[in-house]
Write a protein that holds these residues in place. Structure first.
Motif, PDB file in Angstrom:
ATOM      1  N   UNK A  82       0.874  -1.175   0.000  1.00  0.00           N
ATOM      2  CA  UNK A  82       0.000   0.000   0.000  1.00  0.00           C
ATOM      3  C   UNK A  82       0.913   1.228   0.000  1.00  0.00           C
ATOM      4  N   UNK A  83       0.917   2.016  -1.054  1.00  0.00           N
ATOM      5  CA  UNK A  83       1.826   3.162  -1.113  1.00  0.00           C
ATOM      6  C   UNK A  83       1.513   4.184  -0.028  1.00  0.00           C
ATOM      7  N   UNK A  84       2.524   4.898   0.464  1.00  0.00           N
ATOM      8  CA  UNK A  84       2.281   5.925   1.489  1.00  0.00           C
ATOM      9  C   UNK A  84       1.423   7.050   0.930  1.00  0.00           C
ATOM     10  N   UNK A  85       0.694   7.704   1.796  1.00  0.00           N
ATOM     11  CA  UNK A  85      -0.190   8.800   1.393  1.00  0.00           C
ATOM     12  C   UNK A  85       0.544  10.123   1.569  1.00  0.00           C
ATOM     13  N   UNK A  86       0.640  10.906   0.513  1.00  0.00           N
ATOM     14  CA  UNK A  86       1.334  12.185   0.586  1.00  0.00           C
ATOM     15  C   UNK A  86       0.435  13.254   1.208  1.00  0.00           C
ATOM     16  N   UNK A  87       1.037  14.357   1.636  1.00  0.00           N
ATOM     17  CA  UNK A  87       0.267  15.466   2.217  1.00  0.00           C
ATOM     18  C   UNK A  87      -0.746  15.999   1.207  1.00  0.00           C
ATOM     19  N   UNK A  88      -0.335  16.101  -0.047  1.00  0.00           N
ATOM     20  CA  UNK A  88      -1.235  16.603  -1.085  1.00  0.00           C
ATOM     21  C   UNK A  88      -2.441  15.682  -1.249  1.00  0.00           C
TER      22      UNK A  88
END
Length: 225
Positions: A82-88
């Protein structure tokens, strides 16, 4: 059968003792019925389980240990990256989530026109106003700018779906607070498609008490007081 109406929490099964008194015992994970690949689930230990029966049976057997306290249903399906979630991405997440909730209610309303009983009369009256609004954004993969514009222009259409989803989840007990287990049905089904949902819910819990109050929930979705 004294176990017929005796309720045990997930991961436990009812057994009657020699006197016929019902008791809840841990489900043996090895005794769980076979499952299909699409019924596999991923635990928070990043291990794939053959189904929720096996996961919660394992959690029950670990009761009282740190590992048992930390083991929960993470998401539906086999474990994967599961890819990390960016601030954007987490900033844009409420836009898609609001639109998704609105369209779920519209779909329920359309089904209810042919087969009543999906929504209550009060819910139907609320959703009818959204359904009949000729300015509503139809379901689709819309750019962020369009979702933001529609939210600002047709704000009133998004308020009820956000409230509705909260009360759909707030069931055990109904106390205007969402626990980890109450969030699980929504979160676990969406993680593989919406990798930001875990971080989104974590940041919704502004006071870090591991509970999401109605006010915190609405604030996360941009709903005014």
């Amino acid at each position: 059968d004294t176990c017929r109406n005796f309720h045990c929490k997930r991961g436990k099964v009812c057994h009657a003792d020699k006197q016929g008194k019902p008791h809840c015992l841990c489900q043996d994970p090895a005794a769980c019925p076979p499952t299909k690949d699409y019924e596999h689930v991923c635990g928070t230990d990043n291990k794939t389980y053959d189904g929720t029966c096996q996961l919660f049976g394992t959690k029950c057997q670990l009761e009282g240990t740190k590992m048992g306290r930390q083991l929960h249903l993470d998401y539906m399906g086999s474990c994967k990256y599961i890819p990390p979630c960016t601030d954007y991405e987490v900033d844009q997440f409420p836009l898609r989530m609001r639109d998704w909730l609105k369209n779920i209610l519209i779909q329920y309303y359309e089904r209810d026109l042919n087969t009543s009983g999906i929504l209550t009369e009060k819910q139907r009256n609320k959703v009818k106003k959204i359904y009949q609004n000729d300015k509503r954004l139809v379901a689709g993969d819309h750019p962020v700018e369009l979702l933001l514009h529609d939210f600002e222009k047709n704000y009133h259409m998004y308020v009820y779906p956000v409230h509705w989803q909260f009360h759909q989840l707030d069931q055990h007990p109904v106390d205007r607070l969402l626990t980890h287990s109450e969030l699980a049905p929504l979160r676990a089904s969406l993680v593989p498609m919406e990798h930001c949902i875990t971080r989104f819910f974590q940041e919704c819990d502004a006071d870090r008490d591991k509970l999401i109050a109605l006010q915190e929930w609405c604030h996360c979705f941009g709903i005014k007081e």
